[in-house]
Structure formats: structure tokens, C-alpha cells
Design a protein around this motif. Structure first.
Motif, short mmCIF file in Angstrom:
data_model
loop_
_atom_site.label_atom_id
_atom_site.label_comp_id
_atom_site.label_asym_id
_atom_site.label_seq_id
_atom_site.Cartn_x
_atom_site.Cartn_y
_atom_site.Cartn_z
N UNK A 195 0.83 -1.21 0.00
CA UNK A 195 0.00 0.00 0.00
C UNK A 195 0.87 1.26 0.00
N UNK A 196 1.95 1.24 0.77
CA UNK A 196 2.84 2.40 0.84
C UNK A 196 3.56 2.62 -0.49
N UNK A 197 3.98 1.54 -1.13
CA UNK A 197 4.65 1.66 -2.43
C UNK A 197 3.70 2.29 -3.45
N UNK A 198 2.45 1.88 -3.44
CA UNK A 198 1.46 2.44 -4.37
C UNK A 198 1.24 3.93 -4.09
N UNK A 199 1.16 4.29 -2.81
CA UNK A 199 0.97 5.70 -2.46
C UNK A 199 2.15 6.54 -2.92
N UNK A 200 3.36 6.04 -2.70
CA UNK A 200 4.56 6.77 -3.12
C UNK A 200 4.58 6.93 -4.64
N UNK A 201 4.18 5.88 -5.36
CA UNK A 201 4.17 5.94 -6.82
C UNK A 201 3.20 7.01 -7.31
N UNK A 202 2.04 7.12 -6.66
CA UNK A 202 1.06 8.14 -7.03
C UNK A 202 1.61 9.54 -6.80
N UNK A 203 2.54 9.68 -5.86
CA UNK A 203 3.12 10.98 -5.54
C UNK A 203 4.41 11.26 -6.30
N UNK A 204 4.79 10.33 -7.20
CA UNK A 204 5.94 10.59 -8.05
C UNK A 204 7.22 9.88 -7.68
N UNK A 205 7.18 9.02 -6.66
CA UNK A 205 8.39 8.25 -6.28
C UNK A 205 8.21 6.82 -6.78
N UNK A 206 9.01 6.45 -7.76
CA UNK A 206 8.88 5.14 -8.40
C UNK A 206 9.21 4.02 -7.42
N UNK A 207 8.63 2.82 -7.62
CA UNK A 207 8.94 1.69 -6.75
C UNK A 207 10.43 1.41 -6.63
N UNK A 254 14.11 3.14 0.84
CA UNK A 254 14.28 3.80 2.15
C UNK A 254 12.99 3.83 2.96
N UNK A 255 11.86 3.96 2.28
CA UNK A 255 10.57 4.02 2.97
C UNK A 255 10.18 2.64 3.51
N UNK A 277 5.23 5.53 10.39
CA UNK A 277 5.18 6.15 9.07
C UNK A 277 6.49 5.90 8.35
N UNK A 278 6.40 5.73 7.04
CA UNK A 278 7.59 5.35 6.26
C UNK A 278 8.56 6.51 6.04
N UNK A 279 8.12 7.73 6.34
CA UNK A 279 9.00 8.88 6.10
C UNK A 279 9.49 9.52 7.40
N UNK A 280 9.63 8.70 8.42
CA UNK A 280 10.14 9.19 9.70
C UNK A 280 11.65 8.97 9.85
N UNK A 281 12.28 8.45 8.82
CA UNK A 281 13.72 8.14 8.89
C UNK A 281 14.51 9.11 8.02
N UNK A 282 15.75 9.41 8.39
CA UNK A 282 16.58 10.33 7.60
C UNK A 282 16.70 9.94 6.13
N UNK A 299 15.38 10.91 0.32
CA UNK A 299 14.72 10.48 -0.92
C UNK A 299 13.71 11.52 -1.38
N UNK A 300 12.98 12.13 -0.43
CA UNK A 300 12.06 13.22 -0.78
C UNK A 300 12.83 14.37 -1.44
N UNK A 301 13.92 14.79 -0.79
CA UNK A 301 14.69 15.92 -1.31
C UNK A 301 15.25 15.62 -2.70
N UNK A 302 15.74 14.39 -2.90
CA UNK A 302 16.29 14.02 -4.21
C UNK A 302 15.20 14.06 -5.28
N UNK A 303 14.01 13.61 -4.95
CA UNK A 303 12.91 13.61 -5.92
C UNK A 303 12.48 15.03 -6.25
N UNK A 304 12.45 15.90 -5.24
CA UNK A 304 12.09 17.30 -5.48
C UNK A 304 13.14 17.98 -6.35
N UNK A 305 14.41 17.71 -6.06
CA UNK A 305 15.48 18.31 -6.86
C UNK A 305 15.40 17.85 -8.31
N UNK A 306 15.07 16.58 -8.51
CA UNK A 306 14.95 16.07 -9.87
C UNK A 306 13.77 16.73 -10.59
N UNK A 307 12.66 16.93 -9.88
CA UNK A 307 11.51 17.62 -10.48
C UNK A 307 11.87 19.06 -10.84
#
Length: 315
Positions: free
Chosen positions: A47-59, A64-65, A75-80, A85-93
Motif C-alpha cells: 500500500x505504501x509503495x502504491x501511495x509513493x508511486x502516485x506521488x511521483x516516487x517510483x517503486x 528507504x521508505x 510512518x515510512x517517512x520518519x527516517x533520515x 529520498x524526498x529531497x532528491x525527488x524534489x530536486x529532480x523535479x
């Protein structure tokens, strides 16, 4: 549970679950008969992988999540590693948006060149980066900025159009001019519906050009630095700074941090639930010395600031 039930509960396909297994993200147990046995943890992971994919983070980038969940986090985004991974995806966008914006500008230029060679030139379109439509409504002073003179600039670090960062509490000695505006349009893209009917909305490009054209005079009048300021993404700030050849940087405050810190006026427009109202801060050694609000017309506002500076010499 078996893979079919897992896929049904997770709202995905068996093929997708197999793909996640191949990536090492899902690791079911094996029963004595060789069948895979999926637990509630695997269901949560899928379920988390699907949610991340909908938000632009590929499986393929979800490890890390998944690892964060495996260590017992709720929550899967409570770790450094997840935040990285969020920051890297934003930078790529950001890089993709900047690249697409540049390519669009090139294509629009080639379209214009090709059309001019092939067809009779159409009537000249009014350039609202240097002029304003007639009969724009004049904004009224609602007192929303009266409390600002004398306040200290808050410690907010914002990204600038040159790729650096600016701490508003550490602008430096001397006078700084920070002009806040709602948004600048991208060439070929419509502004919000009814934009011209909103008092004080139209004219962001003309205001920037006026500050550009009088930048040297502002410096001669004692201004150490000028910053444009809006809630637009940094990529838009970079585009307008390059397109208008601005000699100063533009700051991006996506989260309206300055508005919250200083209780600044904002307004809403179609497809834009919140935008900065146009105002200009004269900051002297970290303290707001003077505020221009409301501002009209924006295409001569830099000259208004210049006249005030010449009448109020620093020191």
C-alpha cells in the motif's frame, strides 16, 4: 494470505506485487507446500509503495521508505533516508521543470520565427511586461501593513533565483529593498481568470522591469541590495530573472513563512488559494524602516521608492 488476496486488499495487481518482490521490497514467508504467505506487514508495504508511486516516487526508489517501516516506524517517512529520498525527488523535479520551461521558450521562439517567415505578420501584441492595461482598479489602503514599520525581519532562510539562499534576518548592513508581488506569468500561459479585475494584481513584470531600469539609481541612493519576493517556485523565479535580465535576485517563499511571521496581507485568485499582496519593505540593518502599501501603478513603483530614498537619506 495468498498473493491474490494481498493484491485485492492493496488495490493493485498480482503482476505489480511480483515486481515489488523482484525489487526486494516485499519478502513473504514460504509455507511447507511452497506457497508464498503474505502478512499484514507486506500488505502495508505494498500500500505504501502504491501511495509513493502516485506521488511521483517510483517503486525502484521506495527502498528507504520500506526499510523505515521494517524498523518499526509507524510512518515510512520518519527516517533520515526517507527525507533524503524526498529531497532528491524534489530536486529532480526542479531540474525537469527548468529543462521543460527552457525547451518551451525555445520552441515558442522557433514558432514565432517560422510563422513570420511563412505567413504575413500578425498585428503586434501588447507587451504587458512594459505597459499596463487601461482602467485597472486602484487598490485601497486597508491598513493591513500599518503594523510593519519598526519590526525586525524574522530569521527565515529562503531560496534565491541564483541558486543560493538568503537569511532575511541577516541581509547585511545598510538598506535593503524587498518588493513583494503576487505572481509573474510565463510567456504563452494565461494568468488567473479575472486577474485584471483584482485591485493591485496586474503588473508584476512591469514592476520588476522598473526596478531593473532604476537599479543603478537605487544603489546611488544608498540601497545595498534589492530582492523580488513571491510565493512562486524557485524555477519560476529563475525564469523571470533570466527573461527580464534582472540585476538582482528573486526570493521564493512557497510556504508563506514571511506572511505568517509578520502577518502580511494576502489574497486569493482562481487556482491560487493564496498569493502575496503587493507591498515593498525598506529594511535598514534588519529593521523594517518603511512600507509602501498599497502600490499603484506598479510600473513606476521603483521610481516612487527612489524618490522616497532621496528624501530620506540613510543615517
Amino acid at each position: 494470505m495468498q498473493i491474490g488476496e494481498l493484491a485485492r486488499l492493496a488495490g493493485t495487481s498480482i503482476k505489480a506485487v511480483r515486481y515489488y518482490e523482484g525489487l526486494g521490497l516485499v519478502a513473504p514467508q514460504r509455507l511447507s507446500n511452497g506457497y508464498r504467505d503474505y502478512s499484514d506487514h507486506e500488505l502495508r508495504v505494498v500500500q505504501e509503495i502504491r501511495t509513493l508511486a502516485e506521488q511521483g516516487i517510483a517503486p525502484a526508489r521506495a527502498a528507504p521508505f520500506v526499510e523505515c517501516l521494517a524498523t518499526g516506524h509507524r510512518h515510512s517517512d520518519e527516517c533520515p533516508a526517507s527525507l533524503t529520498a524526498y529531497r532528491d525527488s524534489i530536486a529532480e523535479l526542479d531540474r525537469l521543470i527548468a529543462s521543460l520551461t527552457f525547451r518551451r521558450l525555445l520552441l515558442a521562439e522557433r514558432l514565432e520565427q517560422g510563422a513570420n517567415r511563412t505567413f504575413a505578420k500578425e498585428p503586434t501584441v501588447i507587451d504587458y511586461s512594459t505597459t499596463l492595461p487601461e482602467d485597472l482598479p486602484v487598490p485601497e489602503d486597508d491598513g493591513a501593513a500599518a503594523h510593519l514599520p519598526g519590526l525586525a525581519m524574522p530569521a527565515l532562510v529562503l531560496e534565491s533565483s541564483d541558486g543560493g539562499q538568503v537569511d532575511l534576518a541577516r541581509l547585511g548592513a545598510g538598506r535593503s529593498i524587498i518588493y513583494l508581488y503576487p505572481l509573474t506569468g510565463v510567456p504563452g500561459t494565461d494568468l488567473p481568470q479575472g486577474w485584471d479585475a483584482i485591485p493591485g494584481a496586474r503588473g508584476c513584470s512591469t514592476e520588476a522591469c522598473d526596478f531593473r531600469d532604476h537599479f543603478a539609481q537605487l544603489q546611488a541612493a544608498g540601497v545595498e541590495r534589492v530582492h523580488g519576493f513571491s510565493s512562486q517556485e524557485p524555477v519560476y523565479q529563475r525564469e523571470v530573472a533570466n527573461r527580464l535580465r534582472l540585476p538582482f535576485t528573486m526570493l521564493s517563499d512557497i510556504g508563506f513563512q514571511l506572511a505568517e511571521a509578520l502577518d502580511l496581507p494576502t489574497f486569493a485568485a482562481p487556482d491560487h488559494p493564496r498569493l502575496y499582496s503587493r507591498l515593498t519593505l525598506v529594511v535598514s540593518d534588519g529593521i523594517i524602516e518603511h512600507v509602501f502599501y498599497p502600490i499603484f501603478p506598479p510600473n513606476t513603483h521603483a521610481q516612487q521608492v527612489l524618490a522616497w530614498l532621496e528624501a530620506q537619506p540613510a543615517g
